[in-house]
Every structure is written in C-alpha cells, then in structure tokens.
Scaffold this motif. Sequence first.
Motif, PDB file in Angstrom:
ATOM      1  N   ASP A  22     -36.496 -59.747  25.737  1.00  0.00           N
ATOM      2  CA  ASP A  22     -35.716 -59.241  26.867  1.00  0.00           C
ATOM      3  C   ASP A  22     -36.664 -58.428  27.765  1.00  0.00           C
ATOM      4  O   ASP A  22     -37.207 -57.414  27.337  1.00  0.00           O
ATOM      5  N   PRO A  23     -36.875 -58.860  29.013  1.00  0.00           N
ATOM      6  CA  PRO A  23     -37.809 -58.140  29.901  1.00  0.00           C
ATOM      7  C   PRO A  23     -37.457 -56.666  30.085  1.00  0.00           C
ATOM      8  O   PRO A  23     -38.359 -55.824  30.211  1.00  0.00           O
ATOM      9  N   VAL A  24     -36.159 -56.336  30.090  1.00  0.00           N
ATOM     10  CA  VAL A  24     -35.750 -54.941  30.255  1.00  0.00           C
ATOM     11  C   VAL A  24     -36.198 -54.110  29.055  1.00  0.00           C
ATOM     12  O   VAL A  24     -36.668 -52.979  29.200  1.00  0.00           O
ATOM     13  N   VAL A  25     -36.061 -54.671  27.860  1.00  0.00           N
ATOM     14  CA  VAL A  25     -36.461 -53.957  26.641  1.00  0.00           C
ATOM     15  C   VAL A  25     -37.977 -53.832  26.567  1.00  0.00           C
ATOM     16  O   VAL A  25     -38.511 -52.797  26.141  1.00  0.00           O
ATOM     17  N   ALA A  26     -38.660 -54.878  26.992  1.00  0.00           N
ATOM     18  CA  ALA A  26     -40.115 -54.908  26.845  1.00  0.00           C
ATOM     19  C   ALA A  26     -40.852 -54.099  27.901  1.00  0.00           C
ATOM     20  O   ALA A  26     -42.071 -53.896  27.787  1.00  0.00           O
ATOM     21  N   GLN A  27     -40.132 -53.584  28.904  1.00  0.00           N
ATOM     22  CA  GLN A  27     -40.819 -52.950  30.032  1.00  0.00           C
ATOM     23  C   GLN A  27     -41.487 -51.622  29.684  1.00  0.00           C
ATOM     24  O   GLN A  27     -42.503 -51.260  30.283  1.00  0.00           O
ATOM     25  N   ASP A  28     -40.931 -50.886  28.709  1.00  0.00           N
ATOM     26  CA  ASP A  28     -41.585 -49.627  28.334  1.00  0.00           C
ATOM     27  C   ASP A  28     -41.152 -49.211  26.932  1.00  0.00           C
ATOM     28  O   ASP A  28     -40.231 -49.777  26.347  1.00  0.00           O
ATOM     29  N   ALA A  29     -41.843 -48.211  26.406  1.00  0.00           N
ATOM     30  CA  ALA A  29     -41.607 -47.770  25.031  1.00  0.00           C
ATOM     31  C   ALA A  29     -40.229 -47.156  24.845  1.00  0.00           C
ATOM     32  O   ALA A  29     -39.610 -47.291  23.778  1.00  0.00           O
ATOM     33  N   VAL A  30     -39.705 -46.473  25.870  1.00  0.00           N
ATOM     34  CA  VAL A  30     -38.385 -45.843  25.748  1.00  0.00           C
ATOM     35  C   VAL A  30     -37.311 -46.889  25.504  1.00  0.00           C
ATOM     36  O   VAL A  30     -36.482 -46.752  24.594  1.00  0.00           O
ATOM     37  N   HIS A  31     -37.330 -47.947  26.312  1.00  0.00           N
ATOM     38  CA  HIS A  31     -36.331 -49.001  26.132  1.00  0.00           C
ATOM     39  C   HIS A  31     -36.498 -49.696  24.780  1.00  0.00           C
ATOM     40  O   HIS A  31     -35.515 -49.969  24.082  1.00  0.00           O
ATOM     41  N   PHE A  32     -37.740 -49.972  24.410  1.00  0.00           N
ATOM     42  CA  PHE A  32     -37.969 -50.663  23.137  1.00  0.00           C
ATOM     43  C   PHE A  32     -37.504 -49.826  21.953  1.00  0.00           C
ATOM     44  O   PHE A  32     -36.783 -50.312  21.074  1.00  0.00           O
ATOM     45  N   HIS A  33     -37.882 -48.565  21.903  1.00  0.00           N
ATOM     46  CA  HIS A  33     -37.533 -47.724  20.757  1.00  0.00           C
ATOM     47  C   HIS A  33     -36.017 -47.482  20.688  1.00  0.00           C
ATOM     48  O   HIS A  33     -35.442 -47.462  19.588  1.00  0.00           O
ATOM     49  N   SER A  34     -35.365 -47.326  21.830  1.00  0.00           N
ATOM     50  CA  SER A  34     -33.917 -47.121  21.811  1.00  0.00           C
ATOM     51  C   SER A  34     -33.200 -48.362  21.296  1.00  0.00           C
ATOM     52  O   SER A  34     -32.253 -48.273  20.505  1.00  0.00           O
ATOM     53  N   VAL A  35     -33.668 -49.536  21.719  1.00  0.00           N
ATOM     54  CA  VAL A  35     -33.038 -50.780  21.262  1.00  0.00           C
ATOM     55  C   VAL A  35     -33.344 -51.039  19.787  1.00  0.00           C
ATOM     56  O   VAL A  35     -32.473 -51.503  19.036  1.00  0.00           O
ATOM     57  N   LEU A  36     -34.562 -50.738  19.359  1.00  0.00           N
ATOM     58  CA  LEU A  36     -34.903 -50.916  17.939  1.00  0.00           C
ATOM     59  C   LEU A  36     -33.996 -50.059  17.059  1.00  0.00           C
ATOM     60  O   LEU A  36     -33.464 -50.529  16.041  1.00  0.00           O
ATOM     61  N   ILE A  37     -33.801 -48.813  17.435  1.00  0.00           N
ATOM     62  CA  ILE A  37     -32.902 -47.936  16.672  1.00  0.00           C
ATOM     63  C   ILE A  37     -31.476 -48.478  16.727  1.00  0.00           C
ATOM     64  O   ILE A  37     -30.753 -48.468  15.728  1.00  0.00           O
ATOM     65  N   ALA A  38     -31.075 -49.003  17.893  1.00  0.00           N
ATOM     66  CA  ALA A  38     -29.717 -49.540  18.055  1.00  0.00           C
ATOM     67  C   ALA A  38     -29.482 -50.744  17.149  1.00  0.00           C
ATOM     68  O   ALA A  38     -28.415 -50.872  16.539  1.00  0.00           O
ATOM     69  N   THR A  39     -30.472 -51.628  17.043  1.00  0.00           N
ATOM     70  CA  THR A  39     -30.286 -52.818  16.200  1.00  0.00           C
ATOM     71  C   THR A  39     -30.270 -52.449  14.716  1.00  0.00           C
ATOM     72  O   THR A  39     -29.528 -53.045  13.928  1.00  0.00           O
ATOM     73  N   VAL A  40     -31.067 -51.459  14.341  1.00  0.00           N
ATOM     74  CA  VAL A  40     -31.060 -51.018  12.939  1.00  0.00           C
ATOM     75  C   VAL A  40     -29.724 -50.344  12.607  1.00  0.00           C
ATOM     76  O   VAL A  40     -29.113 -50.626  11.567  1.00  0.00           O
ATOM     77  N   LEU A  41     -29.259 -49.469  13.499  1.00  0.00           N
ATOM     78  CA  LEU A  41     -27.960 -48.816  13.273  1.00  0.00           C
ATOM     79  C   LEU A  41     -26.825 -49.836  13.297  1.00  0.00           C
ATOM     80  O   LEU A  41     -25.913 -49.788  12.466  1.00  0.00           O
ATOM     81  N   GLY A  42     -26.878 -50.761  14.235  1.00  0.00           N
ATOM     82  CA  GLY A  42     -25.825 -51.763  14.339  1.00  0.00           C
ATOM     83  C   GLY A  42     -25.760 -52.675  13.133  1.00  0.00           C
ATOM     84  O   GLY A  42     -24.679 -53.108  12.720  1.00  0.00           O
ATOM     85  N   SER A  43     -26.913 -52.929  12.530  1.00  0.00           N
ATOM     86  CA  SER A  43     -26.943 -53.798  11.346  1.00  0.00           C
ATOM     87  C   SER A  43     -26.400 -53.097  10.106  1.00  0.00           C
ATOM     88  O   SER A  43     -26.102 -53.745   9.099  1.00  0.00           O
ATOM     89  N   GLN A  44     -26.258 -51.755  10.169  1.00  0.00           N
ATOM     90  CA  GLN A  44     -25.756 -50.994   9.033  1.00  0.00           C
ATOM     91  C   GLN A  44     -24.333 -50.463   9.236  1.00  0.00           C
ATOM     92  O   GLN A  44     -23.595 -50.259   8.270  1.00  0.00           O
ATOM     93  N   ALA A  45     -23.947 -50.252  10.494  1.00  0.00           N
ATOM     94  CA  ALA A  45     -22.698 -49.547  10.794  1.00  0.00           C
ATOM     95  C   ALA A  45     -21.460 -50.093  10.082  1.00  0.00           C
ATOM     96  O   ALA A  45     -20.675 -49.313   9.523  1.00  0.00           O
TER      97      ALA A  45
END
Length: 326
Positions: A20-43
């Motif tokens: 996703d170009p929006v996620v890949a554009q900077d570290a803030v977007h990437f790290h927030s989405v990475l945490i979101a996918t990990v939390l979402g996979s456990q919630a």
Amino acid sequence: MDTGTHVVMGFALGGLATLDPVVAQDAVHFHSVLIATVLGSQAPDIDTVLKFKNNAVYIRNHRGVTHSVPAVLLWPLAITAVLSIFFPGTDALHLWLWSFLAVFLHVFVDIFNAYGTQALRPFTYKWVALGVINTFDPFIFTIHVIGLVAWALGAQPGATFLAMYFIIFLYYIAKFLARHDVKKAVLAIIPDAENIIISPTIRFNQWKIAVKTKDAYYVAKAYKSDITVLDKFKRLPVPENDILQAAKQDKNLSAFLSFSPVYSWQVKEYEGGYQVRFTDLRYRTNGHYPFVAVVKLNQDLEITGSYTGWIFNKDKLKKKLDVVPR
C-alpha cells in the motif's frame, strides 16, 4: 487457529501492507499499520479470558460475540481510534482498512477449524465449522515463520507475503479435496449416514470422524481415504425423566449440550444419588473420549457437583465433582 498462528499472521499482514503506497510512504504509517494488524489478528480472541471464570461460560461464549459480524466491524474502529491518538497524522482510512483485514482474516480462518465460530451472529447463532484445517496447522505456521525470517534477512515483505498467501490458498484447496475424498469413503461404508463430522488433525492425511445414522453413532479415523471404524454406539434418545430433567438444569451440562452435536449419555445410580454423564464423540484420543459433561445429584435430585471439559483421568474428575457448583 491457535494464538501463535494468529500472531505470525498479524506480522505477515503488516509486511503485506507495504504494498500500500500510503503505508509505505513513511515509518509512522508503517509502524501504526503493523501494530494495527497485530492487534487486529488477536482482538477477537479476547474472550479467552472467560476460561478463568469457568469452562461452562467459556464453551458457551468463546468464538461467539467477539467473532460476530458487528465485532468484525467494531474491532477495527476501536483499534483505529486508539492508534490515531498515539500516531497523530497517520491516515485513518488505511489504518482502518488494514486492521479490518486482520480482524476479518482471524474470523475467516477460524471457520475452517472443527471448533468453528458464530461468525454469522446476529443473523444466526449456528456454529460455522468447516472442519478442514486443524486449530494448529504446522504447514501454515511454518510458512509464516519462513516469510518473517526472509523479511528480517532483507526480502521485500510485500512480494514475499503475497507469494506466501498464494501458496496457502493452494494448500487450502488441497485440504478441501482431501476432506471431500474422506467423506466419499465414509459414505461408501456407511451409506445411511445422516451427518458426517470430519475433523482435521495435525497431520495432513489423518482425520477424525464421527457419523450419525438413524440408529447409531460411529467413531472412525481416516488415513487418506482409508477408513477405520473404531467404535459404534447405539443411538438412544435422551429420556424425559426426572433425573435427566434435573441434570439439564446444570450450567455445565447445558453448555455442553449447546456445543456438542454428537454424544453418548449414561446415568449411573450409586449410594446416595446419581451420576449423569454426557460424552462428546468427536475427540477420541488413544481409545479415550476426554471431552465430557458430568452432573452429580443426590437422592432428592439436587445437584451436588458438576463439570464440563477435558478429563483424562478419574482422579481429576472426582476432584472436580467434589466442588459444589455456584
């Protein structure tokens, strides 16, 4: 799936999100989405804490409301709202989309287990259990770990996990075809089967089978399409007598009956009262049926002890039954 597999799936989805170009554009977007996918996979599995209360509550509610249609929509909203506070400026839409995918995939893969989920709540409370993939599947877990190691060693994560999920897709098709062959083989030897419950095991070609006919229950195992009948039980309707009616008021037995589709039952009279036992026939292990519900009643049909869960020895059961239910 098991917790470990959901964890590696969360990280893998975070890697996939780099496409996703929006996620890949900077570290803030990437790290927030990475945490979101990990939390979402456990919630959705937050209801596992119910096991600390008692088995009856756990059996009735695990993979229930937390895996329902509203939950699949609400979990991503909650994750997005919280992470937006810690990652100001991140794109909320893309954060929601990737957390939604993580939650959706968690619930989606769970329906392929023998345990299943109530994924269609509130439209129906029926358990959706396709019985194709074991709760822990070594292949699925291992290929995720290989993908994560490749990422750590420098592989491009988006392409790596896209290829990985294509392989897993083919694996699911292979499992469906194998299960179909098992079902055909069962019908060949038990043509009057009304219901065939096929449960995967940790091994690709080995399956556990419970069959319901008009007059009997069969318990079998399969290696590829080779079926071995292990036990046969006469199918007896549960009588509407005072003993059974009293036992059914117990929360543990009630939870068992809400969950188990194929079971045998027996009533034993002993000095001072009765013992009512229901045994789930789907989980035969080393000649033993460990998943049971047992209710102990006195002569006045008052419940003096009960238990539902996994029992592998008589001492444990006796200890559980000595505890008067609350």
